[in-house]
Design a protein around this motif. Structure first.
Motif, PDB file in Angstrom:
ATOM      1  N   ASN A  43      47.154  40.701  36.948  1.00  0.00           N
ATOM      2  CA  ASN A  43      48.164  39.937  37.128  1.00  0.00           C
ATOM      3  C   ASN A  43      47.883  38.531  37.783  1.00  0.00           C
ATOM      4  OD1 ASN A  43      50.446  41.803  36.646  1.00  0.00           O
ATOM      5  ND2 ASN A  43      49.646  43.047  38.361  1.00  0.00           N
ATOM      6  N   LEU A  44      48.501  37.490  37.289  1.00  0.00           N
ATOM      7  CA  LEU A  44      48.297  36.117  38.157  1.00  0.00           C
ATOM      8  C   LEU A  44      49.479  36.039  38.906  1.00  0.00           C
ATOM      9  CD1 LEU A  44      46.419  33.416  38.179  1.00  0.00           C
ATOM     10  CD2 LEU A  44      48.063  32.551  36.371  1.00  0.00           C
ATOM     11  N   LEU A  45      48.911  35.898  40.317  1.00  0.00           N
ATOM     12  CA  LEU A  45      50.135  35.668  41.306  1.00  0.00           C
ATOM     13  C   LEU A  45      50.682  34.126  41.252  1.00  0.00           C
ATOM     14  CD1 LEU A  45      48.016  37.419  44.377  1.00  0.00           C
ATOM     15  CD2 LEU A  45      49.599  38.323  42.787  1.00  0.00           C
ATOM     16  N   GLY A  46      51.634  33.997  42.025  1.00  0.00           N
ATOM     17  CA  GLY A  46      52.277  32.801  42.310  1.00  0.00           C
ATOM     18  C   GLY A  46      53.399  32.783  41.269  1.00  0.00           C
ATOM     19  N   ASP A  47      53.995  31.629  41.091  1.00  0.00           N
ATOM     20  CA  ASP A  47      55.282  31.362  40.525  1.00  0.00           C
ATOM     21  C   ASP A  47      55.151  31.564  38.958  1.00  0.00           C
ATOM     22  OD1 ASP A  47      57.491  30.278  38.906  1.00  0.00           O
ATOM     23  OD2 ASP A  47      57.257  28.260  39.902  1.00  0.00           O
ATOM     24  N   LEU A  72      43.588  44.943  42.071  1.00  0.00           N
ATOM     25  CA  LEU A  72      42.988  43.478  42.026  1.00  0.00           C
ATOM     26  C   LEU A  72      43.951  42.666  41.182  1.00  0.00           C
ATOM     27  CD1 LEU A  72      40.594  41.481  42.929  1.00  0.00           C
ATOM     28  CD2 LEU A  72      39.506  42.425  40.556  1.00  0.00           C
ATOM     29  N   HIS A  73      44.264  41.685  41.843  1.00  0.00           N
ATOM     30  CA  HIS A  73      45.282  40.660  41.251  1.00  0.00           C
ATOM     31  C   HIS A  73      44.415  39.390  41.256  1.00  0.00           C
ATOM     32  CE1 HIS A  73      48.614  43.331  41.456  1.00  0.00           C
ATOM     33  NE2 HIS A  73      48.668  43.255  42.863  1.00  0.00           N
ATOM     34  N   PRO A  98      59.934  37.321  34.868  1.00  0.00           N
ATOM     35  CA  PRO A  98      58.705  37.584  34.073  1.00  0.00           C
ATOM     36  C   PRO A  98      57.335  37.845  35.117  1.00  0.00           C
ATOM     37  CG  PRO A  98      59.223  35.232  33.999  1.00  0.00           C
ATOM     38  CD  PRO A  98      60.363  35.814  34.665  1.00  0.00           C
ATOM     39  N   TYR A  99      56.569  38.198  34.600  1.00  0.00           N
ATOM     40  CA  TYR A  99      55.278  38.123  35.422  1.00  0.00           C
ATOM     41  C   TYR A  99      54.179  37.579  34.451  1.00  0.00           C
ATOM     42  CZ  TYR A  99      54.899  42.738  33.364  1.00  0.00           C
ATOM     43  OH  TYR A  99      55.276  43.776  32.478  1.00  0.00           O
TER      44      TYR A  99
END
Length: 163
Positions: free
Chosen positions: A112-116, A144-145, A93-94
């Motif tokens: 998008n939200l970066l990371g896990d 741009l994230h 998922p993202y």
């Protein structure tokens, strides 16, 4: 030795480009220069995003592009499990966030939200913009994230998780 990833999204996605009329060109050019530009009405001061030819509030055609800090808070979010493009198959998922920019009249932007991808996400969390450059493409572009205050390492692939 693993080489750190430089891009959050996999290759094969279509490049975002300004509309044929060029309306969003300043936004995309700003991202390439690591600047977040949004529209503001010169007549009444109303902020707006996405780009339009006319002010949503006073209907003036006198809009300018203003640089704002790429910082905001999560207004809403969703964990996406299904790929919206064939290039995303196996990369979910993202996390998708709707970020509210307090400095710019509380306009909201999707990203998008970066990371896990299994991380806990809370509405109201402060986020900072992260610019992702694709300058080696035939039509160079930048994205741009968003990230929370935690340091983020871009993953080579996003591993499926359970929320």
């Amino acid at each position: 030795m693993n080489t750190p990833a430089t891009h959050y999204l996999p290759s094969g996605l279509p490049a975002p480009v300004p509309e044929a009329d060029g309306l969003s060109a300043p936004y995309w050019k700003g991202l390439q220069q690591e600047q977040l530009l949004v529209q503001r009405c010169t007549a009444c001061g109303t902020w707006q995003f996405g780009p339009e030819w006319i002010c949503h509030h006073c209907h003036s055609f006198d809009l300018s592009w203003v640089q704002v800090a790429p910082r905001g808070t999560i207004f809403s979010w969703e964990r996406a499990w299904h790929p919206v493009h064939p290039a995303l198959h196996g990369h979910g998922p993202y996390l998708i966030v709707l970020v509210e920019l307090a400095q710019a009249g509380r306009i909201r932007m999707v990203g998008n939200l970066l990371g896990d991808p299994a991380q806990e996400v809370r509405i109201g969390t402060e986020v900072t913009g992260v610019f992702e450059h694709h300058l080696d493409r035939p039509e160079p572009f930048s994205l741009l994230h968003w990230r929370t205050g935690e340091p983020v390492t871009l993953p080579k692939t996003i591993q499926p998780g359970i929320s």
